[in-house]
Design a protein around this motif. Structure first.
Motif, PDB file in Angstrom:
ATOM      1  N   PRO A 186       0.831  -1.209   0.000  1.00 50.36           N
ATOM      2  CA  PRO A 186       0.000   0.000   0.000  1.00 50.36           C
ATOM      3  C   PRO A 186       0.865   1.259   0.000  1.00 50.36           C
ATOM      4  O   PRO A 186       2.074   1.207   0.252  1.00 50.36           O
ATOM      5  CB  PRO A 186      -0.791  -0.130   1.313  1.00 50.36           C
ATOM      6  N   ALA A 236      -5.031   6.471   6.725  1.00 50.18           N
ATOM      7  CA  ALA A 236      -4.607   5.395   7.619  1.00 50.18           C
ATOM      8  C   ALA A 236      -5.719   4.375   7.813  1.00 50.18           C
ATOM      9  O   ALA A 236      -5.477   3.166   7.812  1.00 50.18           O
ATOM     10  CB  ALA A 236      -4.176   5.978   8.959  1.00 50.18           C
ATOM     11  N   ARG A 237      -6.959   4.855   7.977  1.00 54.06           N
ATOM     12  CA  ARG A 237      -8.091   3.945   8.178  1.00 54.06           C
ATOM     13  C   ARG A 237      -8.276   3.044   6.958  1.00 54.06           C
ATOM     14  O   ARG A 237      -8.767   1.918   7.083  1.00 54.06           O
ATOM     15  CB  ARG A 237      -9.357   4.777   8.421  1.00 54.06           C
ATOM     16  N   ASP A 239      -5.799   1.915   5.129  1.00 57.12           N
ATOM     17  CA  ASP A 239      -4.600   1.085   4.964  1.00 57.12           C
ATOM     18  C   ASP A 239      -3.693   1.528   3.814  1.00 57.12           C
ATOM     19  O   ASP A 239      -2.831   0.765   3.389  1.00 57.12           O
ATOM     20  CB  ASP A 239      -4.971  -0.385   4.730  1.00 57.12           C
ATOM     21  N   ARG A 267     -16.384   0.946   6.645  1.00 62.82           N
ATOM     22  CA  ARG A 267     -15.700   1.319   5.407  1.00 62.82           C
ATOM     23  C   ARG A 267     -16.419   0.820   4.157  1.00 62.82           C
ATOM     24  O   ARG A 267     -16.571   1.539   3.173  1.00 62.82           O
ATOM     25  CB  ARG A 267     -14.282   0.751   5.399  1.00 62.82           C
ATOM     26  N   ARG A 355      -1.056 -10.556   5.534  1.00 62.25           N
ATOM     27  CA  ARG A 355       0.324 -10.085   5.412  1.00 62.25           C
ATOM     28  C   ARG A 355       1.151 -10.744   6.513  1.00 62.25           C
ATOM     29  O   ARG A 355       0.704 -10.849   7.654  1.00 62.25           O
ATOM     30  CB  ARG A 355       0.395  -8.565   5.564  1.00 62.25           C
ATOM     31  N   ARG A 367      -1.329 -10.696   9.639  1.00 56.23           N
ATOM     32  CA  ARG A 367      -2.247  -9.576   9.865  1.00 56.23           C
ATOM     33  C   ARG A 367      -3.037  -9.283   8.608  1.00 56.23           C
ATOM     34  O   ARG A 367      -2.516  -9.342   7.495  1.00 56.23           O
ATOM     35  CB  ARG A 367      -1.459  -8.336  10.280  1.00 56.23           C
ATOM     36  N   LEU A 369      -5.110  -6.407   6.484  1.00 49.64           N
ATOM     37  CA  LEU A 369      -5.405  -4.983   6.389  1.00 49.64           C
ATOM     38  C   LEU A 369      -6.807  -4.766   6.955  1.00 49.64           C
ATOM     39  O   LEU A 369      -7.695  -5.611   6.809  1.00 49.64           O
ATOM     40  CB  LEU A 369      -5.336  -4.517   4.938  1.00 49.64           C
ATOM     41  N   GLU A 370      -7.022  -3.646   7.600  1.00 44.36           N
ATOM     42  CA  GLU A 370      -8.296  -3.432   8.300  1.00 44.36           C
ATOM     43  C   GLU A 370      -9.487  -3.453   7.342  1.00 44.36           C
ATOM     44  O   GLU A 370     -10.584  -3.892   7.713  1.00 44.36           O
ATOM     45  CB  GLU A 370      -8.243  -2.119   9.071  1.00 44.36           C
ATOM     46  N   THR A 371      -9.280  -2.984   6.124  1.00 41.70           N
ATOM     47  CA  THR A 371     -10.371  -2.996   5.150  1.00 41.70           C
ATOM     48  C   THR A 371     -10.759  -4.419   4.798  1.00 41.70           C
ATOM     49  O   THR A 371     -11.946  -4.748   4.663  1.00 41.70           O
ATOM     50  CB  THR A 371      -9.943  -2.225   3.888  1.00 41.70           C
ATOM     51  N   GLN A 373     -10.151  -6.997   6.781  1.00 38.59           N
ATOM     52  CA  GLN A 373     -10.676  -7.579   8.011  1.00 38.59           C
ATOM     53  C   GLN A 373     -12.163  -7.276   8.165  1.00 38.59           C
ATOM     54  O   GLN A 373     -12.943  -8.127   8.623  1.00 38.59           O
ATOM     55  CB  GLN A 373      -9.910  -7.046   9.216  1.00 38.59           C
TER      56      GLN A 373
END
Length: 830
Positions: A186, A236-237, A239, A267, A355, A367, A369-371, A373
């Motif tokens: 990213p 940041a939110r 990623d 998101r 990742r 892990r 990425l929050e998106t 997840q």
């Protein structure tokens, strides 16, 4: 791009319909589509990829990354902007495979891209090999993930056509011999904790893309002081994923950055409405992720949604515990077999849905990425498995916390503190689940095991909030699962201490009294001792030293009976504090020395630093500033190593007080900056200065205001408030190394200062490696493991470093490195 393949070489078929750069009647093949927007960032990656493609040793480069990370865009930039004409005389063939589902159709699709037709006598793949065999060209294969089964055919094509290079893009590698996998990361993100100036923030890749795309829908959009934090938070939110950022930026047409950021708690609902010329899968972020998810096997889909429960990633061990075995409340076939977890993790990493990163000590972590997840959590909720998976996740977190609790006061406390720090988001998620579901027993056990971690690392406010919630839930229960249990006593005692550290004396006393009553009722002797200790702390905070001494003495007797060396030392230290407050310096020093001896034998760095700090206070009160500074310096470096926020505040104030007492202007400015730095740490950690610390701080402030004037004091104090913590530690360490007046120059226990200067020090490369790890707070055992050398070799290197620096302790060696910027990555004094 060099001569292309002549039309007559295609068995008399019609001339090729593609032309790259006007090569006349011979033309060139399959022109790559020209992007409509400029590429943001990626220059270094593009240069590296172009160099790889020019290399004689590389035949296949695959750009790998999650959906929406910009693989295709980067490939096009390399082909169009990185002038590969000299490397590929016969040009470039660009083939999109996004609409191809059957691996058997990959080679025919390539053939069709150069207008080869099936003539019936020979297959298209065979004719393709004939045409390309003597050509020197670049073949770009875009979106290979769903046709990765064609890898053997692509490998065969490369073997038959020695002049062909392949640049592929996909969410999975092709797994061909000689393949060079190039992960596409990213975009770079800003540090939200230390945002740069707006002009510098605008040059951060993710922010630059957001601003560029926002201006496309709102030409007057600009990055300003007012919206900079929100824009950085949005990036940041998301990623740093370019597709997500572009979809979000389009929303500024109707939403301000702050309003947009607030909506990004969901998101996937916001990230829709992509350009109409994009494929369907790239018009929404959910579609981009679903494309990858749908390519997974059923077993991989199960593992994917189960892993989404982890916040901030997980280790292999954690994945096996949570995803590898069903509990008694669910069918055994609801989890992948334990033996398949590692293969499943590897597959999800390969497919860009996970990742793999290095955790503490080099242990691999996995892990999302929050998106991604968020999509996984949607799938988990839809599966009906969420309650069972979250229950297993909470059980794993509880096991970790209870395993860590005794280790937090032993020789491996740094390792376990760091491990809990790494898993803190997972622990928070588990605590949230237990309080939401009313699981009082698990909540009390978790908070009862974690309060020490929260105290050391400066999470006082957060720790108290979790303790309040679990204690309230426990009071609604009864028996072993409620407040009337050993876990309940431990939670109450921990809550009392954290309240006392924030000088909420009334709450601290009430909680200690409740803990004592429960412990006596259930016959928990250790709980009784802990409750007495906490009541002593609360009484001392209110100035009731008589009660504080009586309770501390009673707790000490119980701990001696129980044989708990850490708590014996802790109680001795508590008695020392109250004895000091009554003016008995000799009595206080005796108790601190006994506590120090016990903590040294236990290898408890926190305890060592605490006792040294208190012995420094005694020395300071006795007029021996030099001895006090020496003790403070050793304690300071131990606290820095542990990231002990409370200890760092205390020591920054104490060393500021000593510097303020020296009649030198430079020391006055330094002392004021240290007070400012200490206040910044105190505020971030939610701490309130204890009375004896407040006395030191007030004394130093009065002296410094008189010397610098109110304006000069305020200026230096503000500089200290903004000083990075590492620089504050350097500056504080400099106090102890500077000439300090004192009555006992030859006092026993005072270590000699450095006898070398930075100009005369010549360390070997290996000695610098060892010193760098000493600066990082590593033990000899950890250094040996990191450098793959024996413990004895580390000891030899440390001895050589001491000799060359002219010091006789680790603390002095680290201070020397800080003060003289001996290592290129060691900050110097500000």
């Amino acid at each position: 791009m060099g001569p292309a393949i002549a039309a007559e070489e295609f068995d008399g078929q019609e001339p090729l319909p593609f032309a790259l750069e006007g090569e006349g009647e011979r033309g060139a093949v399959a022109t790559p589509p020209m992007p409509l927007t400029p590429l943001v960032g990626r220059e270094s990656a593009a240069a590296t990829i172009a160099d790889l493609l020019r290399s004689d040793d590389v035949r296949l480069v695959t750009l790998i990354g999650p959906g929406g990370v910009g693989k295709t865009r980067l490939a096009l930039h390399v082909v169009i902007e990185r002038d590969l004409a000299a490397a590929f005389a016969d040009g470039t063939i660009f083939v999109s495979l996004a609409s191809v589902a059957d691996p058997a159709l990959v080679l025919p699709t390539i053939a069709q891209a150069i207008a080869l037709r099936d003539s019936g006598d020979r297959s298209l793949p065979d004719r393709l090999r004939d045409v390309l065999r003597d050509r020197h060209l670049l073949l770009v294969l875009d979106n290979v993930e769903q046709v990765a089964g064609a890898a053997p055919e692509i490998a065969s094509l490369l073997a038959d056509c020695r002049g062909v290079r392949v640049l592929a893009t996909g969410r999975v590698p092709l797994r061909i011999s000689g393949e060079f996998e190039f992960p596409v990361a990213p975009l770079a993100l800003p540090d939200l904790d230390h945002l740069p100036a707006v002009s510098d923030l605008a040059e951060t890749e993710a922010v630059e893309l957001f601003v560029q795309r926002a201006r496309a829908v709102r030409p007057d959009f600009a990055l300003t002081e007012a919206n900079a934090a929100a824009v950085a938070g949005i990036c940041a939110r998301l990623d740093g994923l370019p597709l997500a950022i572009e979809l979000a930026a389009a929303r500024v047409k109707v939403l301000s950055p702050s309003a947009l950021l607030a909506r990004l708690t969901n998101r996937l609902q916001v990230l829709t409405g992509g350009a109409r010329d994009l494929p369907d899968r790239l018009r929404t972020m959910r579609g981009a992720i679903a494309w990858s998810h749908d390519l997974l096997s059923p077993e991989e889909q199960t593992l994917f949604r189960h892993l989404a429960v982890f916040v901030g990633g997980c280790t292999l061990e954690a994945a096996e515990a949570v995803c590898g075995a069903a509990d008694d409340a669910e069918p055994r076939d609801s989890c992948p077999p334990l033996a398949d977890i590692l293969d499943g993790l590897t597959s999800l990493v390969d497919k860009s849905l996970l990742r793999q990163e290095d955790g503490p000590g080099g242990e691999p972590r996995f892990r999302m990425l929050e998106t991604i997840q968020e999509y996984g959590l949607e799938r988990l909720a839809a599966s009906g498995e969420e309650a069972a998976v979250r229950r297993r996740h909470a059980a794993w977190c509880l096991a970790l916390a209870e395993q860590a609790e005794p280790a937090l006061v032993g020789p491996d406390q740094d390792l376990w503190m760091d491990r809990l720090e790494t898993e803190h988001d997972n622990l928070r998620a588990a605590l949230g689940w237990t309080t939401e579901t009313g699981d009082a027993e698990t909540g009390l056990r978790l908070t009862g095991a974690l309060w020490w971690f929260w105290q050391i690392r400066g999470y006082l406010g957060e720790g108290r909030a979790w303790l309040d919630r679990t204690i309230a839930e426990g009071r609604r229960g009864d028996g072993r699962g409620g407040i009337g249990s050993t876990p309940g006593v431990r939670a109450l005692a921990g809550a009392s201490l954290l309240a006392g550290l924030q000088q909420d004396d009334e709450d601290a006393t009430a909680l200690a009294e409740e803990a004592l009553a429960v412990a006596r009722e259930i016959g928990d002797r250790e709980g009784i001792a802990r409750a007495l200790f906490m009541r002593s702390f609360a009484a001392g905070g209110q100035g009731d030293h008589t009660t504080a001494i009586a309770d501390a003495a009673a707790a000490l007797d119980l701990f001696r009976d129980l044989g708990d060396d850490h708590w014996i030392a802790f109680a001795l230290n508590r008695l020392g504090i109250e004895t000091y407050e009554e003016g008995n310096l000799a009595g206080a020093a005796a108790r601190y020395e006994e506590a120090l001896d016990r903590w040294r034998r236990l290898g408890n760095s926190w305890g060592i630093a605490t006792a040294l700090t208190n012995l420094g206070l005694v020395a300071r009160a006795d007029g021996d500033d030099r001895l006090a500074a020496e003790r403070y310096q050793e304690a300071l470096l131990l606290c820095w190593r542990q990231r002990d926020q409370w200890g760092l505040v205390e020591l920054l104030v104490a060393l500021a007080d000593i510097a303020a007492s020296q009649e030198r202007v430079d020391q006055a400015d330094l002392a004021t900056r240290l007070l400012g730095a200490g206040d910044a740490v105190r505020e971030r950690a939610g701490l309130i200065l204890q009375p004896y610390m407040r006395t030191n701080a007030d004394r130093a402030e009065a002296t410094l205001r008189a010397r610098l004037g109110d304006g000069g004091y305020r200026t230096a104090w503000n500089v200290g408030r903004e000083m990075p913590l590492a620089e504050a530690i350097v500056a504080a360490s400099a106090v102890a190394s500077s000439p300090i007046g004192g009555k006992s120059q030859g006092a026993e226990g005072v270590r000699r200062g450095p006898t070398s200067s930075a100009e005369t020090v010549e360390l070997t490369s290996r000695e610098r490696d060892v010193l760098r790890l000493l600066v990082d707070g590593r033990s000899s055992r950890e250094i040996a493991a990191d450098l793959f050398i024996s413990h004895r070799t580390v000891t030899t290197h440390v001895a050589n470093i001491f000799a060359k620096l002219g010091v006789d302790s680790r603390a002095a060696a680290v201070a020397f490195a800080f003060q003289h910027q001996l290592l290129e990555d060691t900050p110097g004094p500000s």
